[in-house]
Write a protein that holds these residues in place. Structure first.
Motif, mmCIF file in Angstrom:
data_model
loop_
_atom_site.group_PDB
_atom_site.id
_atom_site.type_symbol
_atom_site.label_atom_id
_atom_site.label_comp_id
_atom_site.label_asym_id
_atom_site.label_seq_id
_atom_site.Cartn_x
_atom_site.Cartn_y
_atom_site.Cartn_z
ATOM 1 N N LEU A 283 0.832 -1.198 0.000
ATOM 2 C CA LEU A 283 0.000 0.000 0.000
ATOM 3 C C LEU A 283 0.872 1.256 0.000
ATOM 4 O O LEU A 283 0.624 2.195 -0.757
ATOM 5 C CB LEU A 283 -0.925 -0.019 1.222
ATOM 6 C CG LEU A 283 -1.938 1.099 1.333
ATOM 7 C CD1 LEU A 283 -2.921 1.047 0.175
ATOM 8 C CD2 LEU A 283 -2.677 0.982 2.650
ATOM 9 N N LEU A 284 1.904 1.255 0.819
ATOM 10 C CA LEU A 284 2.836 2.379 0.875
ATOM 11 C C LEU A 284 3.525 2.569 -0.480
ATOM 12 O O LEU A 284 3.684 3.700 -0.954
ATOM 13 C CB LEU A 284 3.872 2.146 1.979
ATOM 14 C CG LEU A 284 4.895 3.238 2.206
ATOM 15 C CD1 LEU A 284 4.218 4.515 2.688
ATOM 16 C CD2 LEU A 284 5.919 2.780 3.228
ATOM 17 N N HIS A 285 3.908 1.473 -1.120
ATOM 18 C CA HIS A 285 4.543 1.539 -2.441
ATOM 19 C C HIS A 285 3.593 2.155 -3.461
ATOM 20 O O HIS A 285 3.995 3.020 -4.256
ATOM 21 C CB HIS A 285 4.981 0.143 -2.880
ATOM 22 C CG HIS A 285 5.485 0.086 -4.289
ATOM 23 N ND1 HIS A 285 4.697 -0.324 -5.340
ATOM 24 C CD2 HIS A 285 6.684 0.404 -4.823
ATOM 25 C CE1 HIS A 285 5.386 -0.255 -6.453
ATOM 26 N NE2 HIS A 285 6.601 0.182 -6.171
ATOM 27 N N CYS A 286 2.338 1.733 -3.457
ATOM 28 C CA CYS A 286 1.366 2.250 -4.435
ATOM 29 C C CYS A 286 1.142 3.749 -4.257
ATOM 30 O O CYS A 286 1.211 4.515 -5.213
ATOM 31 C CB CYS A 286 0.028 1.536 -4.299
ATOM 32 S SG CYS A 286 0.048 -0.131 -4.913
ATOM 33 N N VAL A 287 0.861 4.147 -3.042
ATOM 34 C CA VAL A 287 0.598 5.560 -2.779
ATOM 35 C C VAL A 287 1.867 6.383 -2.995
ATOM 36 O O VAL A 287 1.821 7.450 -3.617
ATOM 37 C CB VAL A 287 0.032 5.745 -1.352
ATOM 38 C CG1 VAL A 287 -0.098 7.206 -1.001
ATOM 39 C CG2 VAL A 287 -1.323 5.050 -1.229
ATOM 40 N N GLY A 288 2.996 5.883 -2.508
ATOM 41 C CA GLY A 288 4.258 6.591 -2.686
ATOM 42 C C GLY A 288 4.637 6.752 -4.149
ATOM 43 O O GLY A 288 5.129 7.805 -4.569
ATOM 44 N N THR A 289 4.402 5.715 -4.933
ATOM 45 C CA THR A 289 4.700 5.783 -6.359
ATOM 46 C C THR A 289 3.840 6.832 -7.042
ATOM 47 O O THR A 289 4.336 7.614 -7.855
ATOM 48 C CB THR A 289 4.502 4.406 -7.025
ATOM 49 O OG1 THR A 289 5.411 3.483 -6.429
ATOM 50 C CG2 THR A 289 4.746 4.470 -8.516
ATOM 51 N N LEU A 290 2.554 6.841 -6.704
ATOM 52 C CA LEU A 290 1.670 7.845 -7.310
ATOM 53 C C LEU A 290 2.132 9.257 -6.974
ATOM 54 O O LEU A 290 2.166 10.139 -7.833
ATOM 55 C CB LEU A 290 0.231 7.645 -6.839
ATOM 56 C CG LEU A 290 -0.497 6.439 -7.405
ATOM 57 C CD1 LEU A 290 -1.866 6.285 -6.755
ATOM 58 C CD2 LEU A 290 -0.647 6.560 -8.902
ATOM 59 N N VAL A 291 2.523 9.483 -5.735
ATOM 60 C CA VAL A 291 2.972 10.808 -5.315
ATOM 61 C C VAL A 291 4.294 11.171 -5.995
ATOM 62 O O VAL A 291 4.436 12.262 -6.556
ATOM 63 C CB VAL A 291 3.111 10.880 -3.779
ATOM 64 C CG1 VAL A 291 3.829 12.146 -3.346
ATOM 65 C CG2 VAL A 291 1.748 10.787 -3.122
ATOM 66 N N LEU A 292 5.261 10.255 -5.969
ATOM 67 C CA LEU A 292 6.576 10.560 -6.525
ATOM 68 C C LEU A 292 6.568 10.694 -8.044
ATOM 69 O O LEU A 292 7.182 11.605 -8.597
ATOM 70 C CB LEU A 292 7.597 9.507 -6.108
ATOM 71 C CG LEU A 292 8.037 9.558 -4.653
ATOM 72 C CD1 LEU A 292 8.948 8.374 -4.335
ATOM 73 C CD2 LEU A 292 8.757 10.859 -4.348
ATOM 74 N N VAL A 293 5.871 9.779 -8.710
ATOM 75 C CA VAL A 293 5.902 9.796 -10.171
ATOM 76 C C VAL A 293 4.963 10.860 -10.727
ATOM 77 O O VAL A 293 5.360 11.689 -11.550
ATOM 78 C CB VAL A 293 5.561 8.398 -10.737
ATOM 79 C CG1 VAL A 293 5.436 8.449 -12.247
ATOM 80 C CG2 VAL A 293 6.637 7.402 -10.328
ATOM 81 N N ALA A 294 3.715 10.853 -10.279
ATOM 82 C CA ALA A 294 2.746 11.801 -10.831
ATOM 83 C C ALA A 294 2.961 13.209 -10.294
ATOM 84 O O ALA A 294 2.887 14.188 -11.039
ATOM 85 C CB ALA A 294 1.327 11.335 -10.521
ATOM 86 N N GLY A 295 3.219 13.309 -8.997
ATOM 87 C CA GLY A 295 3.337 14.622 -8.384
ATOM 88 C C GLY A 295 4.687 15.279 -8.575
ATOM 89 O O GLY A 295 4.783 16.475 -8.815
ATOM 90 N N LEU A 296 5.746 14.508 -8.476
ATOM 91 C CA LEU A 296 7.089 15.081 -8.535
ATOM 92 C C LEU A 296 7.871 14.674 -9.771
ATOM 93 O O LEU A 296 8.961 15.184 -10.011
ATOM 94 C CB LEU A 296 7.875 14.684 -7.274
ATOM 95 C CG LEU A 296 7.238 15.100 -5.941
ATOM 96 C CD1 LEU A 296 8.036 14.531 -4.774
ATOM 97 C CD2 LEU A 296 7.127 16.602 -5.842
ATOM 98 N N GLY A 297 7.355 13.714 -10.532
ATOM 99 C CA GLY A 297 8.012 13.294 -11.767
ATOM 100 C C GLY A 297 9.345 12.599 -11.559
ATOM 101 O O GLY A 297 10.258 12.752 -12.357
ATOM 102 N N MET A 298 9.461 11.803 -10.480
ATOM 103 C CA MET A 298 10.732 11.117 -10.239
ATOM 104 C C MET A 298 10.514 9.668 -9.829
ATOM 105 O O MET A 298 9.462 9.308 -9.336
ATOM 106 C CB MET A 298 11.547 11.838 -9.160
ATOM 107 C CG MET A 298 10.796 12.057 -7.860
ATOM 108 S SD MET A 298 11.609 13.195 -6.749
ATOM 109 C CE MET A 298 12.691 12.115 -5.888
ATOM 110 N N GLY A 299 11.509 8.832 -10.066
ATOM 111 C CA GLY A 299 11.491 7.446 -9.622
ATOM 112 C C GLY A 299 10.724 6.483 -10.497
ATOM 113 O O GLY A 299 10.538 5.334 -10.131
ATOM 114 N N ALA A 300 10.310 6.905 -11.668
ATOM 115 C CA ALA A 300 9.464 6.057 -12.508
ATOM 116 C C ALA A 300 10.165 4.775 -12.955
ATOM 117 O O ALA A 300 9.547 3.716 -12.995
ATOM 118 C CB ALA A 300 8.975 6.828 -13.725
ATOM 119 N N SER A 301 11.436 4.856 -13.287
ATOM 120 C CA SER A 301 12.114 3.675 -13.820
ATOM 121 C C SER A 301 12.205 2.555 -12.798
ATOM 122 O O SER A 301 12.085 1.383 -13.138
ATOM 123 C CB SER A 301 13.511 4.038 -14.322
ATOM 124 O OG SER A 301 14.308 4.500 -13.242
#
Length: 122
Positions: A24-42
């Motif tokens: 759950l933390l990974h899912c929410v964190g990924t959405l915040v980091l990738v969509a919100g900040l544009g980082m960590g997608a790879s």
């Protein structure tokens, strides 16, 4: 052996709940980091993370809830957890994005609920 199985099952149920929380933390964190900040997608969107997570969740839930079902003879923990695993499997098929996150979050909440029910019926 009869006394060891409940101990192992309890530990596995707790491990399953921790794994679900991490997912759950990974899912929410990924959405915040990738969509919100544009980082960590790879790294964060790597499909291997999801496949390994689903495999671990299936293994832990299968053993813990399977042992619980043999002991307390109640179907509810099994049905709830397997429904959650189905949602998580569906998330793998959905591809990356909001659909995947929603399906995974529903799945991990249900898997956690199955583990909680299993512990309560211990």
């Amino acid at each position: 052996m009869a006394q060891i199985a409940p101990w192992i099952r309890g530990k596995l149920d707790r491990a399953g709940m921790i794994l679900s929380a991490l997912c759950l933390l990974h899912c929410v964190g990924t959405l915040v980091l990738v969509a919100g900040l544009g980082m960590g997608a790879s790294f964060l969107l790597d499909p291997a993370i999801h496949k390994v997570g689903l495999a671990l969740a299936t293994l832990i839930a299968g053993v813990a809830i399977g042992l619980g079902a043999l002991r307390h003879r109640r179907a509810a923990p099994f049905v709830v957890a397997m429904t959650g695993l189905t949602f998580m499997g569906g998330a793998l098929a959905a591809g990356h994005g909001a659909h995947e996150a929603v399906l995974t979050i529903i799945g991990v909440v249900l898997v956690t609920g199955g583990h909680l029910l299993n512990l309560r019926h211990a």
